[in-house]
Structures are given as structure tokens and as C-alpha cells.
Write an enzyme that holds these catalytic residues in place. Structure first.
Site, PDB file in Angstrom:
ATOM      1  N   THR A   1      31.618 -19.170 -33.484  1.00  0.00           N
ATOM      2  CA  THR A   1      31.428 -20.603 -33.289  1.00  0.00           C
ATOM      3  C   THR A   1      30.150 -20.911 -32.515  1.00  0.00           C
ATOM      4  O   THR A   1      29.716 -20.106 -31.660  1.00  0.00           O
ATOM      5  CB  THR A   1      32.630 -21.190 -32.512  1.00  0.00           C
ATOM      6  OG1 THR A   1      32.327 -22.521 -32.098  1.00  0.00           O
ATOM      7  CG2 THR A   1      32.966 -20.375 -31.273  1.00  0.00           C
TER       8      THR A   1
ATOM      9  N   TYR B   1      37.474 -21.345 -24.964  1.00  0.00           N
ATOM     10  CA  TYR B   1      37.451 -21.169 -26.423  1.00  0.00           C
ATOM     11  C   TYR B   1      36.193 -20.388 -26.832  1.00  0.00           C
ATOM     12  O   TYR B   1      36.269 -19.365 -27.515  1.00  0.00           O
ATOM     13  CB  TYR B   1      37.500 -22.537 -27.119  1.00  0.00           C
ATOM     14  CG  TYR B   1      37.196 -22.459 -28.588  1.00  0.00           C
ATOM     15  CD1 TYR B   1      38.099 -21.874 -29.467  1.00  0.00           C
ATOM     16  CD2 TYR B   1      35.994 -22.952 -29.102  1.00  0.00           C
ATOM     17  CE1 TYR B   1      37.806 -21.778 -30.823  1.00  0.00           C
ATOM     18  CE2 TYR B   1      35.702 -22.865 -30.439  1.00  0.00           C
ATOM     19  CZ  TYR B   1      36.611 -22.276 -31.294  1.00  0.00           C
ATOM     20  OH  TYR B   1      36.307 -22.170 -32.629  1.00  0.00           O
TER      21      TYR B   1
HETATM   22  N1  UFG Z   1      33.558 -37.588 -30.905  1.00  0.00           N
HETATM   23  C1  UFG Z   1      33.793 -38.904 -30.588  1.00  0.00           C
HETATM   24  N2  UFG Z   1      35.051 -39.379 -30.780  1.00  0.00           N
HETATM   25  C2  UFG Z   1      36.078 -38.629 -31.263  1.00  0.00           C
HETATM   26  C3  UFG Z   1      35.826 -37.276 -31.581  1.00  0.00           C
HETATM   27  C4  UFG Z   1      34.545 -36.789 -31.381  1.00  0.00           C
HETATM   28  O1  UFG Z   1      32.898 -39.616 -30.147  1.00  0.00           O
HETATM   29  O2  UFG Z   1      37.207 -39.129 -31.407  1.00  0.00           O
HETATM   30  C5  UFG Z   1      32.202 -37.064 -30.754  1.00  0.00           C
HETATM   31  C6  UFG Z   1      32.071 -35.925 -29.768  1.00  0.00           C
HETATM   32  O3  UFG Z   1      31.872 -36.395 -28.468  1.00  0.00           O
HETATM   33  C7  UFG Z   1      30.870 -35.170 -30.337  1.00  0.00           C
HETATM   34  C8  UFG Z   1      31.021 -35.365 -31.841  1.00  0.00           C
HETATM   35  O4  UFG Z   1      31.823 -36.519 -31.996  1.00  0.00           O
HETATM   36  O5  UFG Z   1      29.678 -35.777 -29.938  1.00  0.00           O
HETATM   37  C9  UFG Z   1      31.704 -34.211 -32.546  1.00  0.00           C
HETATM   38  O6  UFG Z   1      32.922 -33.897 -31.866  1.00  0.00           O
HETATM   39  P1  UFG Z   1      34.047 -32.969 -32.507  1.00  0.00           P
HETATM   40  O7  UFG Z   1      35.214 -33.009 -31.576  1.00  0.00           O
HETATM   41  O8  UFG Z   1      34.265 -33.331 -33.916  1.00  0.00           O
HETATM   42  O9  UFG Z   1      33.380 -31.539 -32.500  1.00  0.00           O
HETATM   43  P2  UFG Z   1      32.696 -30.743 -31.300  1.00  0.00           P
HETATM   44  O10 UFG Z   1      31.221 -30.810 -31.522  1.00  0.00           O
HETATM   45  O11 UFG Z   1      33.197 -31.139 -29.986  1.00  0.00           O
HETATM   46  O12 UFG Z   1      33.290 -29.297 -31.571  1.00  0.00           O
HETATM   47  C10 UFG Z   1      32.881 -28.542 -32.649  1.00  0.00           C
HETATM   48  C11 UFG Z   1      34.030 -27.683 -33.173  1.00  0.00           C
HETATM   49  C12 UFG Z   1      34.491 -26.745 -32.114  1.00  0.00           C
HETATM   50  C13 UFG Z   1      33.326 -25.962 -31.635  1.00  0.00           C
HETATM   51  C14 UFG Z   1      32.204 -26.851 -31.220  1.00  0.00           C
HETATM   52  C15 UFG Z   1      30.976 -26.125 -30.851  1.00  0.00           C
HETATM   53  O13 UFG Z   1      35.057 -28.511 -33.567  1.00  0.00           O
HETATM   54  O14 UFG Z   1      35.484 -25.894 -32.640  1.00  0.00           O
HETATM   55  O15 UFG Z   1      31.859 -27.714 -32.269  1.00  0.00           O
HETATM   56  O16 UFG Z   1      30.332 -26.849 -29.849  1.00  0.00           O
HETATM   57  F1  UFG Z   1      33.696 -25.210 -30.591  1.00  0.00           F
END
Ligand code: UFG
Length: 334
Positions: free
Chosen positions: A121, A145
Site C-alpha cells: 500500500t 496499517y
Molecule cells: N475523504 C473525505 N470524506 C470521506 C472520505 C474520504 O473527504 O468521507 C477524503 C480523505 O480525507 C482523503 C480522500 O478523501 O483526502 C481519500 O480518502 P479515502 O479514505 O478514500 O482513502 P485514503 O487516501 O485515506 O486511503 C487510501 C486507502 C488506504 C491506504 C491509503 C494510503 O484506502 O487503504 O490510501 O494512504 F492506506
């Protein structure tokens, strides 16, 4: 009749694993799935693919499965994937993702399985201070994680040096979308990932979407991510397998992304545009541990594998996620 090798897919009843099962099957490989069905669904595994219901750390079961099916490679997707949960319950992540994977690798070595493909990841990079993350960008995970996955990368590196096994660790950026033919998709309840949450909101399954932070150092102030279509990611796994078979002396660590980013607002605009609706947006403070931007440098995967992304289009990713979300209720009842 299968003439190509047979692959054991752990977590093959889950979101990304079930897409890899389809990609392997479509490419003519034999496939066997092992899944404990804690977050996966038996209906996500095609009827002609054997599903072993059990745990990857059950070495008796795993080794019998490896032998019975003459497994040539393991694609390892099984694990826990919720970053905030890993902060609250780190031992669950070190158990499910690190300790159990250690046992799975041990089984592979004992039976003599020569190839191992691992779901790593971008979370292993933490909050990088470069615009585009390369594979040699320092890995400094900021949550359990990411650390649990990085520990597995280290295990594989050491095992590959000591035993006749090569591996490919694919470092996923933000995986989204669903099978274009509608055969599988992201199905686990309680999703936190942006595109899944947004299509649920567009279909009235939740009230709206909270935007976690509007004051990042990005063009519109919201978080920027490199969203990759799950079917392109699954295709990369099949090509990684072929690279491992072609050159058993080489292992690979490869970013999986498109090398370009979209902000939260751009994603929500795409969902609004495609559904012709307006999702209710709530501006919220930043979520703990979120980097401003996380975008891959994907030159290594493009140079190493004959990978040609086919769905590198945000609207396509969103429309496939939406189509899957629409069909999910009936499928889950089926
Ligand atoms: N976000 C929102 N609202 C939401 C969900 C997400 O604003 O309801 C934003 C987050 O703050 C971020 C973006 O959308 O800026 C993407 O968020 P996600 O939760 O979809 O994904 P992440 O980037 O946090 O996480 C992803 C993978 C993880 C991995 C990570 C690596 O889902 O498994 O990338 O940084 F670990």
C-alpha cells in the site's frame, strides 16, 4: 482445461481479491480461493472457482490446499484494511496482516511455492514530501496499517534472499471502481473510502459526504489522491505473476497508480455530474493522519510490466462504482 499454472488467491472473496480472481480466470489461469469470509462474500467467487473457507494462518489447511491444487503462485489479498481501526487496535493489524502473513509465507516455503504476489500500500510511505512518490521514496508509515504491510515487505525481501521464492509487492494507491461487466465490486458495509461513500450518498444510502479538510496545500484546499480502477489493478497482478515466472531470480516492488491526482471536490463533482444529482457536502476538520496529496510516480511499473491501464478515467471509475452500488442490494439478497 487449464494449461496455465494455478494460483491461490487469499482474500479472493473480498473487493480487490475478487477482481484478481476474474482477471486470472479470464487470462486462462487456474484459480483457488482461500477466504475466511469475515469481510468477503462467497457469492463474489465464481461458481467454477474452488473456495476454501478458512484462515491463511491455518498451516495444515493451507499446505494441503497448496499441494492438492499444485499451486504455482500465491496472490495474497487477505488482511485488514481500515486505517483508523488500525490506530485503535494495532495488535489486530499486526496479527492479521503481519503475523498471519508470516505463517502463510512459511507454508509457501515449506511446500515450495515459487512465486508470491503481495498487496502492499501507499500507506507504507506515510506523508511523503515529494510531489510524486517513487518506490525508493523513504517508507515511513504513520499508522499501524501501513507498518503492518511494510513489515510484510521486509519479510518477503528476506525470505526471497534465503529460499527459492521470488515476490512482487504492489503498492496500491487509492483503489476504486468495480468490474466493468458488473460481476463484482466493493460490497463490505460501513465503507470509509471516498468514492464508495460518495456513490452511496448519491443513491440516498447515506445523508451526504463530509469533506475532511479544506485547508490543505492543494489547488482547491481538499485532499488529492491517485485513484486507480480496480480492474486495472487486477490486470497488473496477472502481469506481475507473468514477470515472476519469466525471471525467477528477480523480485519487484512497484507502485500501482496512474501518476495523477484528483481532489475530494473533483471526485464529488464527478459523482454529481454522472448522477445528475447534488450530493450534500459538509465541510469538516482534517482527518487525523491524512496527507495533503498522495500521487504515484508509476514509471517503474510501466517500465517493468507490459501494463496498459484501460480505465484511467475518473468518470469511468465513478460510473462503474455507481453501477455496482445500484446492483448491490439485489445481489446481496441473491
Ligand atoms: N475523504 C473525505 N470524506 C470521506 C472520505 C474520504 O473527504 O468521507 C477524503 C480523505 O480525507 C482523503 C480522500 O478523501 O483526502 C481519500 O480518502 P479515502 O479514505 O478514500 O482513502 P485514503 O487516501 O485515506 O486511503 C487510501 C486507502 C488506504 C491506504 C491509503 C494510503 O484506502 O487503504 O490510501 O494512504 F492506506
Amino acid at each position: 482445461m487449464t494449461t496455465k499454472p494455478t494460483v491461490l488467491v487469499t482474500g479472493g472473496a473480498g473487493y480487490i481479491g475478487s477482481h484478481a480472481v476474474l482477471a486470472l480466470r479470464d487470462a486462462g489461469y487456474g484459480v483457488v480461493v482461500i477466504d475466511n469470509l469475515v469481510t468477503g462474500f462467497d457469492w463474489a467467487v465464481p461458481a467454477d472457482v474452488p473456495l476454501v473457507r478458512g484462515d491463511i494462518a491455518d498451516q495444515t489447511l493451507v499446505e494441503a490446499t497448496l499441494r492438492d491444487h499444485a499451486i504455482t503462485a500465491i496472490m495474497h489479498f487477505a488482511g485488514s484494511v481500515v486505517v483508523p481501526e488500525s490506530v485503535e487496535n494495532p495488535l489486530k493489524y499486526y496479527h492479521n496482516n503481519s503475523a498471519k502473513t508470516r505463517d502463510l509465507i512459511d507454508s509457501a516455503v515449506r511446500v515450495g511455492v515459487p512465486h508470491f504476489i503481495f498487496s502492499s500500500t501507499a500507506a507504507t510511505y506515510g506523508t511523503p514530501d515529494v510531489e510524486k512518490v517513487r518506490e525508493d521514496t523513504p517508507q515511513r508509515p504513520i499508522n499501524p496499517y501501513g507498518m503492518s504491510k511494510l513489515m510484510t515487505e521486509y519479510m518477503l525481501r528476506d525470505v526471497a534472499a534465503a529460499h527459492p521464492l521470488n515476490f512482487c509487492a504492489l503498492r496500491y494507491f487509492n483503489v476504486a471502481g468495480a468490474d466493468p461487466q458488473g460481476r463484482t465490486g466493493q460490497s463490505t458495509a460501513g465503507a470509509t473510502h471516498l468514492i464508495k461513500v460518495a456513490v452511496e450518498a448519491a443513491l440516498g444510502k447515506r445523508a451526504g459526504v463530509g469533506i475532511f479538510g479544506t485547508d490543505f496545500d492543494t489547488p482547491d484546499g481538499t485532499g488529492v489522491r491517485d485513484y486507480i480502477h480496480v480492474s486495472d489493478l487486477a490486470a497488473a497482478h496477472v502481469l506481475a505473476l507473468e514477470a515472476l515466472i519469466a525471471d525467477p531470480a528477480r523480485s519487484h516492488l512497484l507502485n500501482c497508480g496512474y501518476g495523477r491526482g484528483f481532489s475530494v471536490l473533483e471526485v464529488l463533482d464527478a459523482v454529481d455530474r454522472i448522477t445528475n444529482r447534488t450530493i450534500e457536502r459538509t465541510l469538516l476538520p482534517r482527518r487525523a493522519g491524512d496527507p495533503a496529496a498522495l500521487i504515484s510516480d508509476n514509471s517503474a511499473i510501466l517500465a517493468t510490466l507490459p501494463w496498459q491501464p484501460r480505465h484511467a478515467d475518473l468518470d469511468l471509475i465513478v460510473s462503474h462504482a455507481l453501477a455496482w452500488e445500484r446492483s448491490l442490494d439485489e445481489r446481496q439478497g441473491a
